[in-house]
Design an enzyme around this catalytic site. Sequence first.
Site, PDB file in Angstrom:
ATOM      1  N   HIS A 270       0.849  -1.189   0.000  1.00 22.10           N
ATOM      2  CA  HIS A 270       0.000   0.000   0.000  1.00 22.10           C
ATOM      3  C   HIS A 270       0.877   1.228   0.000  1.00 22.10           C
ATOM      4  O   HIS A 270       1.952   1.219   0.602  1.00 22.10           O
ATOM      5  CB  HIS A 270      -0.911   0.014   1.238  1.00 22.10           C
ATOM      6  CG  HIS A 270      -2.087   0.908   1.054  1.00 22.10           C
ATOM      7  ND1 HIS A 270      -2.017   2.255   1.279  1.00 22.10           N
ATOM      8  CD2 HIS A 270      -3.335   0.645   0.634  1.00 22.10           C
ATOM      9  CE1 HIS A 270      -3.192   2.772   1.009  1.00 22.10           C
ATOM     10  NE2 HIS A 270      -4.013   1.829   0.600  1.00 22.10           N
ATOM     11  N   ASP A 324      -8.068  -5.260   0.166  1.00 21.24           N
ATOM     12  CA  ASP A 324      -8.577  -5.930  -1.031  1.00 21.24           C
ATOM     13  C   ASP A 324      -8.225  -7.410  -1.086  1.00 21.24           C
ATOM     14  O   ASP A 324      -8.871  -8.179  -1.788  1.00 21.24           O
ATOM     15  CB  ASP A 324      -8.061  -5.218  -2.295  1.00 21.24           C
ATOM     16  CG  ASP A 324      -8.740  -3.882  -2.468  1.00 21.24           C
ATOM     17  OD1 ASP A 324      -9.489  -3.503  -1.551  1.00 21.24           O
ATOM     18  OD2 ASP A 324      -8.531  -3.222  -3.488  1.00 21.24           O
TER      19      ASP A 324
HETATM   20  N1  CMC Z   1       3.918  -7.664  -4.490  1.00 17.66           N
HETATM   21  C1  CMC Z   1       5.262  -7.750  -4.580  1.00 17.66           C
HETATM   22  N2  CMC Z   1       6.072  -6.691  -4.396  1.00 17.66           N
HETATM   23  C2  CMC Z   1       5.507  -5.519  -4.132  1.00 17.66           C
HETATM   24  C3  CMC Z   1       4.111  -5.360  -4.021  1.00 17.66           C
HETATM   25  C4  CMC Z   1       3.305  -6.497  -4.208  1.00 17.66           C
HETATM   26  N3  CMC Z   1       2.002  -6.433  -4.122  1.00 17.66           N
HETATM   27  N4  CMC Z   1       3.833  -4.074  -3.743  1.00 17.66           N
HETATM   28  C5  CMC Z   1       5.003  -3.429  -3.699  1.00 17.66           C
HETATM   29  N5  CMC Z   1       6.015  -4.301  -3.927  1.00 17.66           N
HETATM   30  C6  CMC Z   1       7.450  -3.982  -3.930  1.00 17.66           C
HETATM   31  C7  CMC Z   1       7.851  -3.344  -5.242  1.00 17.66           C
HETATM   32  O1  CMC Z   1       8.246  -4.310  -6.191  1.00 17.66           O
HETATM   33  C8  CMC Z   1       8.984  -2.447  -4.799  1.00 17.66           C
HETATM   34  O2  CMC Z   1      10.134  -3.261  -4.632  1.00 17.66           O
HETATM   35  P1  CMC Z   1      11.599  -2.662  -4.966  1.00 17.66           P
HETATM   36  O3  CMC Z   1      11.788  -1.504  -4.032  1.00 17.66           O
HETATM   37  O4  CMC Z   1      12.518  -3.808  -4.684  1.00 17.66           O
HETATM   38  O5  CMC Z   1      11.560  -2.266  -6.404  1.00 17.66           O
HETATM   39  C9  CMC Z   1       8.565  -1.981  -3.408  1.00 17.66           C
HETATM   40  O6  CMC Z   1       7.685  -2.985  -2.928  1.00 17.66           O
HETATM   41  C10 CMC Z   1       7.850  -0.647  -3.413  1.00 17.66           C
HETATM   42  O7  CMC Z   1       6.803  -0.699  -4.369  1.00 17.66           O
HETATM   43  P2  CMC Z   1       6.138   0.595  -5.055  1.00 17.66           P
HETATM   44  O8  CMC Z   1       5.328   0.176  -6.229  1.00 17.66           O
HETATM   45  O9  CMC Z   1       7.196   1.639  -5.275  1.00 17.66           O
HETATM   46  O10 CMC Z   1       5.225   1.116  -3.899  1.00 17.66           O
HETATM   47  P3  CMC Z   1       3.931   1.967  -4.095  1.00 17.66           P
HETATM   48  O11 CMC Z   1       3.706   2.673  -2.835  1.00 17.66           O
HETATM   49  O12 CMC Z   1       4.051   2.788  -5.322  1.00 17.66           O
HETATM   50  O13 CMC Z   1       2.853   0.823  -4.370  1.00 17.66           O
HETATM   51  C11 CMC Z   1       0.864  -0.329  -4.642  1.00 17.66           C
HETATM   52  C12 CMC Z   1       1.632   0.699  -3.815  1.00 17.66           C
HETATM   53  C13 CMC Z   1      -0.490  -0.541  -3.978  1.00 17.66           C
HETATM   54  C14 CMC Z   1       0.676   0.185  -6.078  1.00 17.66           C
HETATM   55  C15 CMC Z   1       1.662  -1.653  -4.680  1.00 17.66           C
HETATM   56  O14 CMC Z   1       1.903  -2.118  -3.377  1.00 17.66           O
HETATM   57  C16 CMC Z   1       0.979  -2.731  -5.510  1.00 17.66           C
HETATM   58  O15 CMC Z   1       1.142  -2.756  -6.736  1.00 17.66           O
HETATM   59  N6  CMC Z   1       0.173  -3.641  -4.863  1.00 17.66           N
HETATM   60  C17 CMC Z   1      -0.581  -4.630  -5.579  1.00 17.66           C
HETATM   61  C18 CMC Z   1      -1.910  -4.049  -6.038  1.00 17.66           C
HETATM   62  C19 CMC Z   1      -2.879  -3.848  -4.887  1.00 17.66           C
HETATM   63  O16 CMC Z   1      -3.048  -4.714  -4.032  1.00 17.66           O
HETATM   64  N7  CMC Z   1      -3.549  -2.700  -4.927  1.00 17.66           N
HETATM   65  C20 CMC Z   1      -4.575  -2.355  -3.941  1.00 17.66           C
HETATM   66  C21 CMC Z   1      -4.095  -1.279  -3.051  1.00 17.66           C
HETATM   67  S1  CMC Z   1      -5.097  -1.139  -1.589  1.00 17.66           S
HETATM   68  C22 CMC Z   1      -6.602  -0.653  -2.126  1.00 17.66           C
HETATM   69  C23 CMC Z   1      -6.642   0.763  -2.526  1.00 17.66           C
HETATM   70  O17 CMC Z   1      -6.494   1.657  -1.661  1.00 17.66           O
HETATM   71  O18 CMC Z   1      -6.890   0.969  -3.702  1.00 17.66           O
END
Ligand code: CMC
Length: 388
Positions: A270, A324
């Site tokens: 998140h 989710d």
């Molecule tokens: N699975 C595996 N690795 C992950 C995941 C995941 N679900 N989420 C983040 N990471 C890793 C990512 O690969 C990165 O690693 P590194 O630093 O080694 O490159 C690190 O964690 C940081 O990720 P980020 O994408 O820079 O972080 P963010 O804050 O931009 O991402 C997110 C937030 C929700 C987009 C992401 O966690 C994600 O894609 N999650 C899966 C989709 C999901 O479940 N979305 C629903 C969010 S909650 C409901 C809502 O509020 O909408």
Amino acid sequence: MGPEASPVYTGLKGIYVAKTSLSYIDDERRKILYRGYSIEDLAEHSTFEEVTYLLWFGKLPNKKELSEFKENLVTEREIPEEVVDIVNKLPKNAHPMDILKTGVAALGPFDSDLPSIWGQHIHERRAENLRIAMRIFSKMPAIMAYYYRMKENKDIVHPRKDLSHAANLLYMIWGREPNSIEAKLMDITLILHADHGFSASTFACLVTASTLSDLYSAVISGISALKGPLHGGASEQALKMLMEIGSPENAREYVKAKIERKERIMGFGHRVYKSYDPRVRILKKYIGMLAKETGQETLLNTALEVEEIMIELLGRKGIFPNMDFYSGQVYYMLGIPTEIFTPIFAISRISGWIGHVLEYWEQNILIRPRALYIGPMETRYTPLENRI
Ligand code: CMC
């Protein structure tokens, strides 16, 4: 300072773009507050209608206010015949969020308050905007339930005024009245998804609203942003993944392989939480009982195993299950078709979207950031015939 020296906040990570008193995410203390009330308290004691009133009006309603609010909402549940026709004519294999977006867009021209707000100062539109808000809020479930039943070649089930928002939603999807436990669980998931600070979809609503466009347009922007798998689409994807895994024994190999391929595990991580999502704790209180009742213990045990493995592998990076990951399982166990999980998220988040837009309009300022130009300069125009 020239533009080259300006910091660029990609994805607006960690940037505060406005003030709000709607909801507060306290990652450190693992709490979410709606207008100061903990979501634990609201999930246990309140209803989705009451929470929506709280988000829109800034306080919990008294008996009279709540009863008037609910009365206004139930009278707006039906959608115009023409909109039913439009929804029915859309391709049956279209994405349900596109159906919802089209349905909401089609409602706009039938709203008698919409033409009158043009030309009015934003502060003079509040009464009309509240009526419009109640219409969109109340009609979204019918758009989705009618679409689903028509697609399944079933007769549509018209809304009932004597049911709560949650119970009526299930009733229109299923064609039978839910029992009190089913209705309560639906109500809880609606409450837990009702607001969440400036999520991408809420911000999309605000961008549109900040141009002094109307609530329909703002909500359509929100639906469009919520559709994506990084936001609202995650619950459906997470459930699909659990089905693919099949049983707890397969979880470790599956999760490790996905992480090695640098793929995301949907329902984890998140932007704001870097510790445990408090909504997950609440859902977990109920999901065990639901799994037992519906014979879905394998699904739940697989999910719990995936959670444990993910925390072991990625917990140090602040990756934990988000709401989710579990909401999809609750919907599935309740017998809600997978394809309408994301629309149901929209049917919940509409409370927050509208609450934030109404709040933002009190001190409206056009949202218009800058982009740091890194393209070429002074490129000479080449006539078409000279281009290779
Ligand atoms: N699975 C595996 N690795 C992950 C995941 C995941 N679900 N989420 C983040 N990471 C890793 C990512 O690969 C990165 O690693 P590194 O630093 O080694 O490159 C690190 O964690 C940081 O990720 P980020 O994408 O820079 O972080 P963010 O804050 O931009 O991402 C997110 C937030 C929700 C987009 C992401 O966690 C994600 O894609 N999650 C899966 C989709 C999901 O479940 N979305 C629903 C969010 S909650 C409901 C809502 O509020 O909408």
